[in-house]
Structure formats: structure tokens, C-alpha cells
Design a protein around this motif. Structure first.
Motif, short mmCIF file in Angstrom:
data_model
loop_
_atom_site.label_atom_id
_atom_site.label_comp_id
_atom_site.label_asym_id
_atom_site.label_seq_id
_atom_site.Cartn_x
_atom_site.Cartn_y
_atom_site.Cartn_z
N LEU A 178 0.90 -0.96 -0.29
CA LEU A 178 0.09 0.13 -0.27
C LEU A 178 0.88 1.40 -0.11
O LEU A 178 0.42 2.29 -0.69
CB LEU A 178 -1.06 0.10 1.14
N SER B 11 -6.62 2.34 14.41
CA SER B 11 -7.58 3.06 13.63
C SER B 11 -8.33 4.30 13.91
O SER B 11 -8.96 4.77 13.25
CB SER B 11 -8.74 1.76 13.27
N GLN C 172 -8.08 6.27 7.94
CA GLN C 172 -8.66 5.08 7.44
C GLN C 172 -10.02 5.30 7.18
O GLN C 172 -10.56 4.83 6.10
CB GLN C 172 -8.57 3.71 8.44
N LEU D 203 -10.70 7.51 4.08
CA LEU D 203 -10.66 6.59 2.80
C LEU D 203 -11.70 5.93 2.58
O LEU D 203 -12.17 5.77 1.51
CB LEU D 203 -9.30 6.09 2.95
N VAL E 8 -6.86 -1.09 2.32
CA VAL E 8 -7.34 -0.23 3.51
C VAL E 8 -8.22 -1.25 4.52
O VAL E 8 -7.81 -0.88 5.72
CB VAL E 8 -7.92 0.77 2.98
N THR F 113 -6.61 -1.94 8.26
CA THR F 113 -7.18 -1.12 9.39
C THR F 113 -7.91 -2.09 10.29
O THR F 113 -7.97 -1.88 11.58
CB THR F 113 -8.36 -0.38 8.62
N ILE G 17 -0.93 3.67 7.22
CA ILE G 17 -1.81 4.68 6.62
C ILE G 17 -2.06 5.95 7.24
O ILE G 17 -2.06 5.77 8.34
CB ILE G 17 -3.30 3.80 6.91
#
Length: 412
Positions: free
Chosen positions: A121, A359, A364, A367, A395, A399, A410
Motif C-alpha cells: 500500500l 484505527s 482510514q 478513505l 485499507v 485497518t 496509513i
């Protein structure tokens, strides 16, 4: 990014793990370049490298996401019950879907999978950063002086394309880069992050509009608002710096000056839609088609990667498809069984968001919200070769993994 990869390289010295790192790097680059303007990276090549990530893990027992198994089972059952037409083509797409889910989704999770997926990613983001930056340079040279993408046909396909194959993908790529750059700007302290990340955020915001995807522009706006709410403390800290306030003011002026030029494709689409009396004109027929397909087979759908014959797919030629909505196509392809599996996935994901401290940055979720909104009018979530597929599932996978020993990248 380079520091992280260097740390990984020196920390793990086995040939097998270095091979896995190289595989992850190549996979991220191939995914990022797949939908470029001048060439298309073959999906089988991406599937081969992504499968290498799945097969390279150590022998520890991973956790299993049964909601993803439910999605694969529902789509596989629908394909078995409705094998015609074009069974060979649809089976190839289904095999690519399985490989993509094995490698990128939360189907199997452990520390090793998460580490490699994080690298994939990060490399995708880096590739998109570069492509968006270069696309902006092209936009300044070819488009901005006139504000007309149509006259420059090489860079116009449903909006300004930049280095991407279509304007719709340009918009989504720019939106992803904008969210990530804004998140990283807010999570760092001092003037340096403002100088580093604010320019690319500005560029991405402008190109998201220039790409001409109305749902993506709206999704980006909603996602930015959510991100700023989640990070309101960081926003307050950032604006205590006088330099940050000055630079932000300059950026807002640049955006305001650029929007009239960037808005050209959106205006053309809006004017065209208004001539038919609805802003949803381009999706109206597609949505009705998916609903009719689902109504013909409510429980199992009409089969994965299938559509009723229409003028849009050359009366049944499934080599060219336009689903029009990820969520309606889930019902169309796999019926209530597939829809229930996705509801299960979202409930499972929501629970992970609540209990996973990694998280709680909001990045996240911003997104994820962008992807959810984009799925209402773009229908490629179940196709492994689409632009959205790998990023969405990565993702969700990263997450939802809870392990403090893995620093998920992220928004970091």
C-alpha cells in the motif's frame, strides 16, 4: 518510506523474506501503474506477484475473516448457477478475484501478511504521488492556459486523464493522494510537514476536480471534513504556527484561482445531465439495469461478472462492461446472499474500528468513506483488475488488524 524499507531490509536478512520484500515492492508498483495512460500492466502479472505475497508468509496460523469467505462463496455460487454466457472469461475474472482476496483482503491475517500488505500500500501511494505530480505538470502546460480538456484529446477521457487511462481514475487517484497527504501533514509537527505535504494536497485537490468525477469530488469533500473533525486537535496545533497560516492562505488562493480552469469537465457533464432533467442521467439506465437483473434472481443474482444484453455491452459482449454501481452490482451478481455477506463484512469492520487503537486516527475511515461513496456510481469493487479493488481491500485489511507490534503506515 525509504527509511522503513531500509529498516525492514536490514532487520530481516533471510533470502526468503528479502524475496518477499522485493515481491511486495514490485506488486505495489505494478498496481500503481496498471491504469496508466500509455500502457496497461496485465492483470495476470499483478496476480502472479500478489499471489507471491500470500504464499511467502511464515507457517503461523492466521486469523480468518469469514465475511470475505461469504463474499467469495456467494459470487462463486452465482457463477456456478449461471455459467452462461462467456463462462471462460467470467471464470478467469473469478480466479483473479480469489487471488486478490487471498493476497490483499482480510481473508487471512497475521503479522506477516500485514507487514507485506503495508509495504504494498505504501508503494502504491508513492507511485500515485509521482503520477499525480507529473499529471499536474502536464495540466499546467497543456490544459490550464485554456481550461479545455476536450481540445487536448490525448488527455481527455471522461475528464482530464493526466497520466491515467481515464478522468474517473484520475479523480479517484488524486482524491486518495489528497487524503493521505492531508493526514500526514496533520500528524507531523512544525513547518516542515506543511512545506512537504501541503503542495501535493493542493495539486491533488485541483486534479480531483479536473478529472471530472462528480461522485469522487463530493466524496473527497465529505472525507476531508471527516478527517478534519477527527484531527481537530492537530489542526489547532498546526495553525498556532504563523508560517502554517500564511502558507495555508496562499494555498487557498491558488485553489480558488485554479478551480475555474479545473471545473471544465465537471461543467460539461453537469450541463449535459441537466439537459436531460437529472444530474444522474449517466447512471440512471445502469442502475435500472442492475435492479432489473437482481429482481430476476433475488436470492443468488444472475452470476458473477454478468449483465443482461444491452446497447452498452454490445448486446451481451461481456468483454466490455459498465456496472455503474458497486453496491447494486453486488446484488446483481450474487443476490441477497452476496449483499448479506457485505453487510456482515461492514459490521465486522465496524467492530474492528472500535476495538483497534491503530484505527483511531480518522485517516482510514476517511478513505473508507471515499470508497463507499464512490461505489454508488462506480461499479468495479468486485473486479480484481480495477483501480479501486486493491486499494479498498488493503485499507480494510490493514485497518482491521490489531497488533501493536506492526506500525501500519496509513496516514502515518
Amino acid at each position: 518510506m525509504a527509511t522503513r524499507l531500509g529498516h525492514v531490509w536490514h532487520q530481516w536478512i533471510s533470502i526468503r523474506e528479502k524475496s518477499s520484500l522485493i515481491t511486495a515492492l514490485i506488486t505495489g508498483i505494478l498496481i500503481g501503474l496498471r491504469h496508466s495512460l500509455f500502457f496497461t500492466v496485465p492483470l495476470p502479472l499483478i496476480s502472479l506477484f500478489s499471489l507471491g505475497i500470500f504464499l511467502a508468509k511464515p507457517g503461523r496460523r492466521p486469523t480468518i475473516c469469514f465475511a470475505v469467505i461469504g463474499i467469495l462463496a456467494a459470487t462463486g455460487l452465482s457463477l456456478a448457477l449461471h455459467p452462461t454466457p462467456f463462462f471462460s472469461l467470467r471464470m478467469q475474472r473469478y480466479i483473479a478475484l480469489i487471488i486478490g482476496m487471498l493476497s490483499l483482503s482480510p481473508l487471512f491475517q497475521d503479522e506477516s501478511y500485514t507487514r507485506w500488505r503495508m509495504i504494498v500500500l505504501e508503494v502504491i501511494y508513492l507511485t500515485l504521488y509521482i503520477m499525480v505530480a507529473l499529471s499536474f505538470m502536464l495540466w499546467l502546460y497543456y490544459i490550464a492556459p485554456w481550461g479545455d480538456t476536450v481540445s487536448k484529446k490525448i488527455f481527455h477521457n471522461y475528464g482530464y486523464t493526466g497520466l491515467f487511462s481515464t478522468g474517473l481514475i484520475m479523480s479517484l487517484a488524486a482524491a486518495i493522494v489528497a487524503i493521505i497527504s492531508l493526514a500526514r501533514l496533520l500528524e507531523k509537527r512544525g513547518p516542515h510537514p506543511v512545506m512537504s505535504y501541503l503542495p501535493i494536497f493542493t495539486v491533488s485537490f485541483i486534479l480531483c476536480i479536473a478529472g471530472g468525477s462528480r461522485i469522487t469530488v463530493g466524496g473527497l469533500g465529505v472525507s476531508i471534513v471527516m478527517l478534519l473533525i477527527f484531527k481537530r486537535k492537530q489542526v489547532a496545533q498546526l495553525f498556532r504556527l504563523r508560517l502554517s497560516r500564511w502558507i495555508t492562505g496562499v494555498v487557498l488562493i491558488l485553489i480558488a484561482v485554479s478551480i475555474p480552469k479545473a471545473y471544465h469537465s465537471l461543467k460539461l457533464k453537469s450541463d449535459y445531465a441537466q439537459s436531460y432533467g437529472t444530474i444522474f442521467y449517466s447512471r440512471h439506465d445502469l442502475w435500472n439495469a442492475r435492479i432489473a437483473e437482481w429482481e430476476s434472481s433475488p436470492l443468488t443474482g444472475i452470476g458473477y461478472a454478468n449483465e443482461f444484453p444491452s446497447s452498452r455491452n454490445n448486446n451481451g459482449d461481456l468483454t466490455v462492461m459498465e456496472p455503474g454501481s458497486s453496491w447494486l452490482s453486488v446484488l446483481s451478481y450474487s443476490g441477497l446472499l452476496g449483499g448479506a455477506a457485505f453487510v456482515w463484512l461492514f459490521i465486522w469492520f465496524g467492530h474492528k474500528i472500535v476495538v483497534n487503537p491503530l484505527s483511531r486516527t480518522g485517516t482510514q475511515l476517511s478513505l473508507f468513506l471515499l470508497f463507499i461513496l464512490n461505489g454508488f456510481s462506480e461499479g468495479w469493487l468486485l473486479f480484481a483488475g480495477s483501480f479501486l479493488f486493491p486499494i479498498f481491500w488493503l485499507v480494510v485489511s490493514l485497518t482491521s488488524f490489531k497488533d501493536e507490534s506492526v506500525k501500519i503506515g496509513i496516514g502515518k
